[in-house]
Write a protein that holds these residues in place. Structure first.
Motif, PDB file in Angstrom:
ATOM      1  N   GLU A 258       0.834  -1.208   0.000  1.00 41.69           N
ATOM      2  CA  GLU A 258       0.000   0.000   0.000  1.00 41.69           C
ATOM      3  C   GLU A 258       0.866   1.254   0.000  1.00 41.69           C
ATOM      4  N   ILE A 259       1.954   1.243   0.782  1.00 40.50           N
ATOM      5  CA  ILE A 259       2.861   2.394   0.814  1.00 40.50           C
ATOM      6  C   ILE A 259       3.482   2.620  -0.560  1.00 40.50           C
ATOM      7  N   ALA A 260       3.918   1.523  -1.215  1.00 40.03           N
ATOM      8  CA  ALA A 260       4.516   1.631  -2.548  1.00 40.03           C
ATOM      9  C   ALA A 260       3.524   2.203  -3.549  1.00 40.03           C
ATOM     10  N   ILE A 261       2.262   1.747  -3.475  1.00 39.15           N
ATOM     11  CA  ILE A 261       1.225   2.247  -4.389  1.00 39.15           C
ATOM     12  C   ILE A 261       1.004   3.746  -4.173  1.00 39.15           C
ATOM     13  N   ILE A 262       0.956   4.167  -2.911  1.00 40.50           N
ATOM     14  CA  ILE A 262       0.736   5.586  -2.598  1.00 40.50           C
ATOM     15  C   ILE A 262       1.887   6.439  -3.110  1.00 40.50           C
ATOM     16  N   VAL A 263       3.118   5.976  -2.858  1.00 41.10           N
ATOM     17  CA  VAL A 263       4.301   6.745  -3.289  1.00 41.10           C
ATOM     18  C   VAL A 263       4.343   6.851  -4.809  1.00 41.10           C
ATOM     19  N   ILE A 264       4.147   5.716  -5.504  1.00 41.86           N
ATOM     20  CA  ILE A 264       4.185   5.725  -6.968  1.00 41.86           C
ATOM     21  C   ILE A 264       3.068   6.591  -7.529  1.00 41.86           C
ATOM     22  N   SER A 265       1.875   6.505  -6.939  1.00 40.26           N
ATOM     23  CA  SER A 265       0.758   7.324  -7.407  1.00 40.26           C
ATOM     24  C   SER A 265       1.051   8.808  -7.221  1.00 40.26           C
ATOM     25  N   ALA A 266       1.662   9.149  -6.071  1.00 37.87           N
ATOM     26  CA  ALA A 266       2.003  10.545  -5.810  1.00 37.87           C
ATOM     27  C   ALA A 266       3.028  11.058  -6.806  1.00 37.87           C
ATOM     28  N   LEU A 267       4.019  10.219  -7.133  1.00 32.70           N
ATOM     29  CA  LEU A 267       5.047  10.623  -8.091  1.00 32.70           C
ATOM     30  C   LEU A 267       4.455  10.791  -9.494  1.00 32.70           C
ATOM     31  N   VAL A 268       3.587   9.885  -9.884  1.00 33.10           N
ATOM     32  CA  VAL A 268       2.941   9.986 -11.200  1.00 33.10           C
ATOM     33  C   VAL A 268       2.069  11.239 -11.262  1.00 33.10           C
ATOM     34  N   LEU A 269       1.323  11.499 -10.191  1.00 40.97           N
ATOM     35  CA  LEU A 269       0.468  12.683 -10.145  1.00 40.97           C
ATOM     36  C   LEU A 269       1.309  13.955 -10.216  1.00 40.97           C
ATOM     37  N   SER A 270       2.422  13.970  -9.483  1.00 46.95           N
ATOM     38  CA  SER A 270       3.318  15.126  -9.516  1.00 46.95           C
ATOM     39  C   SER A 270       3.860  15.350 -10.923  1.00 46.95           C
ATOM     40  N   PHE A 271       4.229  14.270 -11.604  1.00 48.62           N
ATOM     41  CA  PHE A 271       4.751  14.373 -12.961  1.00 48.62           C
ATOM     42  C   PHE A 271       3.691  14.918 -13.916  1.00 48.62           C
ATOM     43  N   LEU A 272       2.465  14.424 -13.795  1.00 47.87           N
ATOM     44  CA  LEU A 272       1.394  14.879 -14.672  1.00 47.87           C
ATOM     45  C   LEU A 272       1.056  16.345 -14.429  1.00 47.87           C
ATOM     46  N   ILE A 273       1.033  16.748 -13.151  1.00 47.27           N
ATOM     47  CA  ILE A 273       0.762  18.155 -12.828  1.00 47.27           C
ATOM     48  C   ILE A 273       1.839  19.047 -13.408  1.00 47.27           C
ATOM     49  N   LYS A 274       3.109  18.636 -13.233  1.00 48.18           N
ATOM     50  CA  LYS A 274       4.227  19.426 -13.741  1.00 48.18           C
ATOM     51  C   LYS A 274       4.216  19.495 -15.262  1.00 48.18           C
ATOM     52  N   THR A 275       3.828  18.416 -15.916  1.00 51.44           N
ATOM     53  CA  THR A 275       3.857  18.367 -17.372  1.00 51.44           C
ATOM     54  C   THR A 275       2.715  19.147 -18.002  1.00 51.44           C
ATOM     55  N   PHE A 276       1.532  19.108 -17.394  1.00 48.48           N
ATOM     56  CA  PHE A 276       0.360  19.671 -18.046  1.00 48.48           C
ATOM     57  C   PHE A 276      -0.278  20.857 -17.329  1.00 48.48           C
ATOM     58  N   LEU A 277      -0.019  21.046 -16.036  1.00 48.33           N
ATOM     59  CA  LEU A 277      -0.753  22.073 -15.298  1.00 48.33           C
ATOM     60  C   LEU A 277       0.143  23.136 -14.674  1.00 48.33           C
ATOM     61  N   VAL A 278       0.997  22.744 -13.722  1.00 43.41           N
ATOM     62  CA  VAL A 278       1.757  23.712 -12.933  1.00 43.41           C
ATOM     63  C   VAL A 278       3.197  23.258 -12.796  1.00 43.41           C
ATOM     64  N   GLN A 279       4.118  24.218 -12.859  1.00 43.45           N
ATOM     65  CA  GLN A 279       5.538  23.916 -12.718  1.00 43.45           C
ATOM     66  C   GLN A 279       6.181  24.994 -11.849  1.00 43.45           C
ATOM     67  N   SER A 280       7.180  24.601 -11.088  1.00 42.10           N
ATOM     68  CA  SER A 280       7.887  25.538 -10.215  1.00 42.10           C
ATOM     69  C   SER A 280       9.192  25.979 -10.866  1.00 42.10           C
ATOM     70  N   PHE A 281       9.503  27.290 -10.732  1.00 43.52           N
ATOM     71  CA  PHE A 281      10.740  27.837 -11.265  1.00 43.52           C
ATOM     72  C   PHE A 281      11.443  28.691 -10.218  1.00 43.52           C
ATOM     73  N   TYR A 282      12.759  28.738 -10.341  1.00 39.69           N
ATOM     74  CA  TYR A 282      13.615  29.541  -9.462  1.00 39.69           C
ATOM     75  C   TYR A 282      14.022  30.810 -10.202  1.00 39.69           C
ATOM     76  N   ILE A 283      13.954  31.972  -9.531  1.00 41.67           N
ATOM     77  CA  ILE A 283      14.310  33.245 -10.147  1.00 41.67           C
ATOM     78  C   ILE A 283      15.801  33.505  -9.936  1.00 41.67           C
ATOM     79  N   PRO A 284      16.602  33.558 -11.034  1.00 44.55           N
ATOM     80  CA  PRO A 284      18.047  33.676 -10.888  1.00 44.55           C
ATOM     81  C   PRO A 284      18.606  35.086 -11.039  1.00 44.55           C
TER      82      PRO A 284
END
Length: 252
Positions: free
Chosen positions: A25-51
């Motif tokens: 169950e822990i592995a499923i939660i972690v993998i799901s969270a990582l996949v969700l994070s990847f999808l959000i970053k790819t299609f919705l929201v991304q974080s950037f650092y101001i240099p």
């Protein structure tokens, strides 16, 4: 026949199955969270650092901003948006990412890819969108020499977001019409921003191709004391008319 006791360190069968189920169950939660994070970053929201300081005081060095990837796309770009874009060519010096060693480099790349670290800004810039395709943008003698306003399609704009003490163009004159599928951008810190005004000799003539836009910044999320929303300053461009002529074709 005497029954042999099960060694305590092996545990009961039910306990072993239960432990494996929890790990699963822990592995499923972690993998799901990582996949969700990847999808959000790819299609919705991304974080950037101001240099750099080119967007002060709206954004300062070290700020982490959240960028919506819905524009351009489902959401149209608007004059006044803060846009993150890929270097059109030669705006930035050659960038070499810091070497963190094989393990550190791999970990950084993996966490950035799934959105757990802000995007490396080595190939990205962040500026304010001033001109859309077809817009006629000008800073004449009164603008450059006397600190007067920039005009868009013949209308002077009062840029309320400029860094205090800055003039609208920092003594740099220009008179351009934005080509089709291109954008004209400037930093809020006009006296310290190598933007469209200063890259006319680069590929694209200082304009940014629409397809280079990564998204629009909508919030500063770090440091904590600088957390804020970045809404579009629509009032600045409220009186700007639409272009009267079709946008010229971009030069190669």
């Amino acid at each position: 026949m005497a029954r042999h006791a099960r060694p305590k360190d092996l545990g009961e069968p039910g306990e072993q199955v239960g432990g494996l189920a929890v790990l699963k169950e822990i592995a499923i939660i972690v993998i799901s969270a990582l996949v969700l994070s990847f999808l959000i970053k790819t299609f919705l929201v991304q974080s950037f650092y101001i240099p750099s300081a080119s967007m002060e005081d709206t954004l300062t060095v070290g700020d982490r901003v959240m960028v919506s990837r819905l524009a351009p796309g489902p959401v149209d770009l608007r004059r006044g948006d803060i846009v993150v874009f890929i270097d059109p060519g030669g705006w930035l010096p050659v960038y070499t990412a810091p070497d963190r060693g094989p393990v550190g480099n791999a970990a950084t790349a993996a966490m950035t890819a799934i959105g757990l670290l802000p995007e490396d800004t080595g190939e990205h810039l962040i500026k304010r969108l001033i001109g859309l395709p077809g817009d006629h943008i000008m800073c004449d003698d009164a603008c450059a020499d006397d600190g007067g306003p920039v005009t868009v399609n013949g209308t002077a704009i009062d840029e309320t977001y400029l860094k205090p003490g800055n003039t609208p163009s920092g003594a740099k004159k220009f008179d351009v019409v934005v080509p089709d599928r291109m954008l004209f951008v400037m930093g809020d810190h006009r006296q310290n921003s190598a933007d469209s005004r200063f890259n006319t000799s680069r590929p694209g003539g200082g304009f940014v191709p629409v397809h280079n836009i990564v998204g629009t910044a909508f919030a500063t999320v770090w440091p904590f004391e600088r957390m804020t929303w970045h809404s579009n300053p629509s009032g600045v461009f409220a009186g700007v008319p639409e272009p009267t002529a079709p946008a010229p074709q971009p030069t190669t």
